[in-house]
Design a protein around this motif. Structure first.
Motif, mmCIF file in Angstrom:
data_model
loop_
_atom_site.group_PDB
_atom_site.id
_atom_site.type_symbol
_atom_site.label_atom_id
_atom_site.label_comp_id
_atom_site.label_asym_id
_atom_site.label_seq_id
_atom_site.Cartn_x
_atom_site.Cartn_y
_atom_site.Cartn_z
ATOM 1 N N SER A 131 0.831 -1.207 0.000
ATOM 2 C CA SER A 131 0.000 0.000 0.000
ATOM 3 C C SER A 131 0.863 1.255 0.000
ATOM 4 C CB SER A 131 -0.913 0.003 1.232
ATOM 5 O OG SER A 131 -1.830 -1.070 1.180
ATOM 6 N N GLU A 140 2.154 1.794 -3.375
ATOM 7 C CA GLU A 140 1.091 2.242 -4.275
ATOM 8 C C GLU A 140 0.842 3.738 -4.123
ATOM 9 O OE1 GLU A 140 -3.535 1.107 -5.476
ATOM 10 O OE2 GLU A 140 -2.543 0.081 -3.800
ATOM 11 N N VAL A 141 0.827 4.231 -2.880
ATOM 12 C CA VAL A 141 0.628 5.663 -2.660
ATOM 13 C C VAL A 141 1.770 6.458 -3.276
ATOM 14 C CG1 VAL A 141 0.469 7.479 -0.914
ATOM 15 C CG2 VAL A 141 -0.745 5.336 -0.574
ATOM 16 N N SER A 163 -3.601 12.780 -7.307
ATOM 17 C CA SER A 163 -3.080 13.092 -5.966
ATOM 18 C C SER A 163 -4.175 12.942 -4.908
ATOM 19 C CB SER A 163 -2.494 14.503 -5.928
ATOM 20 O OG SER A 163 -3.506 15.481 -6.073
ATOM 21 N N GLN A 215 -6.632 10.753 -5.075
ATOM 22 C CA GLN A 215 -6.746 9.305 -4.871
ATOM 23 C C GLN A 215 -5.630 8.794 -3.957
ATOM 24 O OE1 GLN A 215 -6.725 7.487 -8.740
ATOM 25 N NE2 GLN A 215 -8.717 8.318 -9.331
ATOM 26 N N ALA A 216 -4.413 9.321 -4.160
ATOM 27 C CA ALA A 216 -3.289 8.924 -3.310
ATOM 28 C C ALA A 216 -3.549 9.321 -1.858
ATOM 29 C CB ALA A 216 -2.000 9.570 -3.809
ATOM 30 N N LEU A 239 -6.143 6.991 -0.323
ATOM 31 C CA LEU A 239 -5.564 5.688 0.000
ATOM 32 C C LEU A 239 -4.675 5.783 1.237
ATOM 33 C CD1 LEU A 239 -5.064 2.721 -0.633
ATOM 34 C CD2 LEU A 239 -3.286 3.420 -2.260
ATOM 35 N N ALA A 240 -3.893 6.849 1.337
ATOM 36 C CA ALA A 240 -3.024 7.017 2.500
ATOM 37 C C ALA A 240 -3.833 7.137 3.786
ATOM 38 C CB ALA A 240 -2.140 8.248 2.313
ATOM 39 N N SER A 244 -4.925 3.692 5.290
ATOM 40 C CA SER A 244 -3.845 2.712 5.313
ATOM 41 C C SER A 244 -3.568 2.120 6.686
ATOM 42 C CB SER A 244 -2.555 3.367 4.818
ATOM 43 O OG SER A 244 -2.156 4.386 5.734
ATOM 44 N N TRP A 287 4.376 6.092 7.497
ATOM 45 C CA TRP A 287 3.004 6.241 7.008
ATOM 46 C C TRP A 287 2.424 7.587 7.440
ATOM 47 C CZ3 TRP A 287 0.134 4.642 3.346
ATOM 48 C CH2 TRP A 287 0.203 3.338 2.870
ATOM 49 N N ARG A 339 1.321 10.605 4.773
ATOM 50 C CA ARG A 339 0.020 11.281 4.705
ATOM 51 C C ARG A 339 0.196 12.795 4.635
ATOM 52 N NH1 ARG A 339 -1.034 7.613 9.183
ATOM 53 N NH2 ARG A 339 -1.771 5.663 8.277
ATOM 54 N N ALA A 394 1.310 13.545 1.097
ATOM 55 C CA ALA A 394 0.179 13.414 0.168
ATOM 56 C C ALA A 394 -0.774 14.596 0.289
ATOM 57 C CB ALA A 394 -0.554 12.101 0.427
#
Length: 359
Positions: free
Chosen positions: A178, A181-182, A198, A200-201, A204-205, A208, A253, A257, A260
């Motif tokens: 994951s 993917e981000v 961006s 969508q990223a 997803l973040a 997670s 992570w 975020r 992102a």
């Protein structure tokens, strides 16, 4: 066609789930049969049904197979059986007695466990006591069977343990997949100035944390079992190292975020940022190698080298000398992320911080 694809996908996921559950199934069968055999042939209990049900329910298929959880589950179930047997012995069996025993069983289950399904399990054991005719041997034979089942389940976690590394490694790879993917989506968004990608990223973040928490739970279980099992103690150093990796990736992570979120805000002007995209792409290369280290530890130095190679791209005045303050803010947001990723490769925190460009 779509229906056929759906059935095929369901079948594949079902077979994967079954294969992953193989060690748990073997452990449950061994514990349940050992408990039944002891109660039936050693203690001469005619039908020690609860040895099987308690052993199977205490072990279960849960990710959290720590001995403490198994013990807590077994004790909760056995107490429920004991209270049901006491109730039958003291007040008999009838409609209002069933209601009272149901109430007590649910209360006991909530005391011992926060898991919703555990309440139903305890209630089933109690109803078996109340509604199934009492076996030969006395009023508390079934309580003894419950104790035997619980002890068998606890011994199974030590003597017939599940592989403590497999589940943890699987959850680690899922979390790193994951993460990768981000990063890949951010590279694409920054290269094309695409705010939709961006966003969508960022979405997803934000979702997670589940895989990362699952990884932590699997690691806790693996460490707990390895500390008490003579067969698995040799894996403790490896698992302790993985726990340090998890701590670093959990922080990574959180910082991803932030990156992102900044990228999503920055790209609202529709302009591409290829220089920043190149830096993020190299981070993506490093995390891919980090993920591969779970299969081949020799890729770990290459992952660290990839992260070290990003350092020269993280001086905003050199990489983007004519950029805006917001562009530079995004580059600076990559600094703590890079430190976390370097620490994930085993580099000491102070060394990772010293690598960053002076500001």
């Amino acid at each position: 066609m779509a229906g056929g694809v759906g059935v095929a996908s369901w079948a594949r996921s079902s077979w994967r789930r079954l294969a992953a559950s193989g060690p748990a199934i073997a452990q449950i069968v061994i514990a349940a049969m050992a408990a039944f055999a002891f109660a039936h042939w050693v203690l001469h209990h005619e039908t020690p049904l609860l040895t099987i049900t308690v052993a199977a329910a205490a072990l279960g298929f849960k990710r959290d197979a720590r001995p403490l959880r198994v013990l807590r589950t077994a004790v909760g179930m056995t107490v429920g059986i004991l209270l049901a047997e006491l109730a039958v012995h003291l007040i008999g069996v009838g409609f209002w007695q069933l209601a009272l025993i149901t109430l007590v069983s649910l209360a006991v289950s909530r005391f011992f466990s926060a898991e919703p399904g555990f309440a139903a399990t305890v209630l089933v054991q109690s109803m078996l006591v109340v509604l199934v005719p009492s076996p030969v041997g006395g009023p508390f034979v079934r309580t003894i069977d419950g104790v035997i089942g619980g002890v068998a389940a606890l011994l199974a976690t030590v003597l017939v343990p599940r592989d403590p590394r497999r589940e943890a490694a699987r959850e680690a790879v899922a979390s790193l997949d994951s993460f990768d993917e981000v990063l890949g989506m951010l590279v694409d968004a920054l290269r094309r100035g695409d705010v939709a990608v961006s966003t969508q990223a960022l979405d997803l973040a934000r979702t997670s944390q589940g895989p990362t928490d699952a990884w932590a739970a699997s690691l806790d279980t693996a460490l707990s079992v390895s500390r008490i099992s003579p067969f698995l103690r040799r894996y403790l150093p490896e698992l302790e190292s993985q726990r340090e990796l998890h701590r670093s990736m959990d922080l990574a992570w959180r910082n991803l975020r932030v990156v992102a979120r900044r990228a999503d805000y920055l790209l609202r002007d529709g302009s591409a940022r290829p220089a920043i995209a190149d830096a993020v792409a190299q981070l993506e290369t490093g995390t891919g190698l980090l993920r591969e280290s779970f299969r081949d530890i020799s890729t770990l130095p290459a992952a660290r080298a990839a992260f070290v190679g990003v350092v020269r791209r993280l001086d905003p005045d050199e990489v983007m000398p004519h950029s805006t303050a917001r562009d530079k803010g995004l580059v600076l947001a990559l600094h703590p992320l890079l430190v976390d990723l370097l620490c994930a490769t085993g580099m000491p925190l102070a060394d990772a911080q010293r690598l960053l460009p002076a500001l």
